[in-house]
Design a protein around this motif. Structure first.
Motif, PDB file in Angstrom:
ATOM      1  N   PHE A   1      -2.402   2.716  -9.997  1.00 52.30           N
ATOM      2  CA  PHE A   1      -1.922   2.943  -8.632  1.00 52.30           C
ATOM      3  C   PHE A   1      -1.657   4.411  -8.303  1.00 52.30           C
ATOM      4  O   PHE A   1      -1.528   4.764  -7.137  1.00 52.30           O
ATOM      5  CB  PHE A   1      -0.651   2.126  -8.342  1.00 52.30           C
ATOM      6  CG  PHE A   1       0.573   2.593  -9.062  1.00 52.30           C
ATOM      7  CD1 PHE A   1       1.466   3.447  -8.449  1.00 52.30           C
ATOM      8  CD2 PHE A   1       0.837   2.182 -10.367  1.00 52.30           C
ATOM      9  CE1 PHE A   1       2.612   3.883  -9.110  1.00 52.30           C
ATOM     10  CE2 PHE A   1       1.973   2.603 -11.031  1.00 52.30           C
ATOM     11  CZ  PHE A   1       2.869   3.456 -10.404  1.00 52.30           C
ATOM     12  N   VAL A   2      -1.554   5.285  -9.285  1.00 57.35           N
ATOM     13  CA  VAL A   2      -1.237   6.694  -9.014  1.00 57.35           C
ATOM     14  C   VAL A   2      -2.539   7.460  -8.776  1.00 57.35           C
ATOM     15  O   VAL A   2      -3.302   7.718  -9.706  1.00 57.35           O
ATOM     16  CB  VAL A   2      -0.441   7.328 -10.179  1.00 57.35           C
ATOM     17  CG1 VAL A   2      -0.177   8.799  -9.900  1.00 57.35           C
ATOM     18  CG2 VAL A   2       0.862   6.581 -10.409  1.00 57.35           C
ATOM     19  N   THR A   3      -2.767   7.801  -7.508  1.00 52.39           N
ATOM     20  CA  THR A   3      -3.925   8.605  -7.122  1.00 52.39           C
ATOM     21  C   THR A   3      -3.408   9.920  -6.545  1.00 52.39           C
ATOM     22  O   THR A   3      -2.201  10.112  -6.386  1.00 52.39           O
ATOM     23  CB  THR A   3      -4.783   7.862  -6.070  1.00 52.39           C
ATOM     24  OG1 THR A   3      -3.999   7.675  -4.893  1.00 52.39           O
ATOM     25  CG2 THR A   3      -5.272   6.516  -6.594  1.00 52.39           C
ATOM     26  N   ILE A   4      -4.312  10.812  -6.197  1.00 51.20           N
ATOM     27  CA  ILE A   4      -3.890  12.100  -5.649  1.00 51.20           C
ATOM     28  C   ILE A   4      -3.113  11.926  -4.333  1.00 51.20           C
ATOM     29  O   ILE A   4      -2.062  12.555  -4.161  1.00 51.20           O
ATOM     30  CB  ILE A   4      -5.092  13.060  -5.514  1.00 51.20           C
ATOM     31  CG1 ILE A   4      -5.615  13.409  -6.919  1.00 51.20           C
ATOM     32  CG2 ILE A   4      -4.695  14.326  -4.748  1.00 51.20           C
ATOM     33  CD1 ILE A   4      -6.891  14.217  -6.943  1.00 51.20           C
ATOM     34  N   PRO A   5      -3.553  11.076  -3.391  1.00 41.82           N
ATOM     35  CA  PRO A   5      -2.725  10.874  -2.190  1.00 41.82           C
ATOM     36  C   PRO A   5      -1.348  10.274  -2.505  1.00 41.82           C
ATOM     37  O   PRO A   5      -0.369  10.585  -1.831  1.00 41.82           O
ATOM     38  CB  PRO A   5      -3.543   9.911  -1.339  1.00 41.82           C
ATOM     39  CG  PRO A   5      -4.932  10.091  -1.805  1.00 41.82           C
ATOM     40  CD  PRO A   5      -4.849  10.430  -3.251  1.00 41.82           C
ATOM     41  N   PHE A   6      -1.255   9.450  -3.545  1.00 46.34           N
ATOM     42  CA  PHE A   6       0.036   8.902  -3.953  1.00 46.34           C
ATOM     43  C   PHE A   6       0.950  10.015  -4.452  1.00 46.34           C
ATOM     44  O   PHE A   6       2.150  10.020  -4.151  1.00 46.34           O
ATOM     45  CB  PHE A   6      -0.156   7.834  -5.031  1.00 46.34           C
ATOM     46  CG  PHE A   6       1.121   7.172  -5.456  1.00 46.34           C
ATOM     47  CD1 PHE A   6       1.625   6.106  -4.736  1.00 46.34           C
ATOM     48  CD2 PHE A   6       1.819   7.612  -6.570  1.00 46.34           C
ATOM     49  CE1 PHE A   6       2.815   5.491  -5.118  1.00 46.34           C
ATOM     50  CE2 PHE A   6       2.995   7.007  -6.960  1.00 46.34           C
ATOM     51  CZ  PHE A   6       3.501   5.944  -6.229  1.00 46.34           C
TER      52      PHE A   6
END
Length: 136
Positions: free
Chosen positions: A112-117
């Motif tokens: 779930f951890v992406t750059i937008p996150f």
């Protein structure tokens, strides 16, 4: 908690600097090309590093009225970008047509951890730090 309240500008500045350096790391060192929404998030985050740094140095609590609009808009942009990555039907409604697609996930830590996150987390933390009442 008292330390955070008394140094909220410093902690907000620290988050902005880490977010700025993190985005530069991903693009300049890892070679990830930013999409259009990434650029909007950068436009909102990068000035916060300078503005909050000056405000923390001068202990100027009045900077909130200039910084909070940027960080709150950043929350909305980051949330929308994150939703485009995680909800395929949303991206299908209005796909990015220029450059890198906005649904590209260069990283996906823990599922779930992406750059937008990461950007969303930074904007939320800055907003929270600036929302804390300072006791002088």
């Amino acid at each position: 908690m008292r330390i955070i309240r008394q140094n909220n500008l410093f902690f907000a500045w620290l988050v902005a600097v880490v977010a700025t350096l993190g985005s530069l790391y991903f693009s300049e060192i890892r070679g990830f090309i930013p999409c259009e929404l990434c650029w909007f998030q950068r436009i909102l985050m990068y000035p916060l590093s300078i503005i909050l740094g000056i405000a923390a140095f001068l202990d100027d609590d009045k900077v909130k009225k200039y910084v909070l609009p940027l960080s709150i808009i950043g929350i909305f942009v980051s949330t929308y970008h994150y939703m485009k990555q995680k909800l395929p039907w949303l991206d299908a409604m209005q796909p990015c047509t220029k450059g890198i697609p906005c649904n590209t996930q260069y990283i996906n830590w823990f599922g779930f951890v992406t750059i937008p996150f990461l950007a969303l987390t930074g904007f939320v933390l800055i907003t929270l730090f600036l929302s804390l009442k300072r006791s002088k």
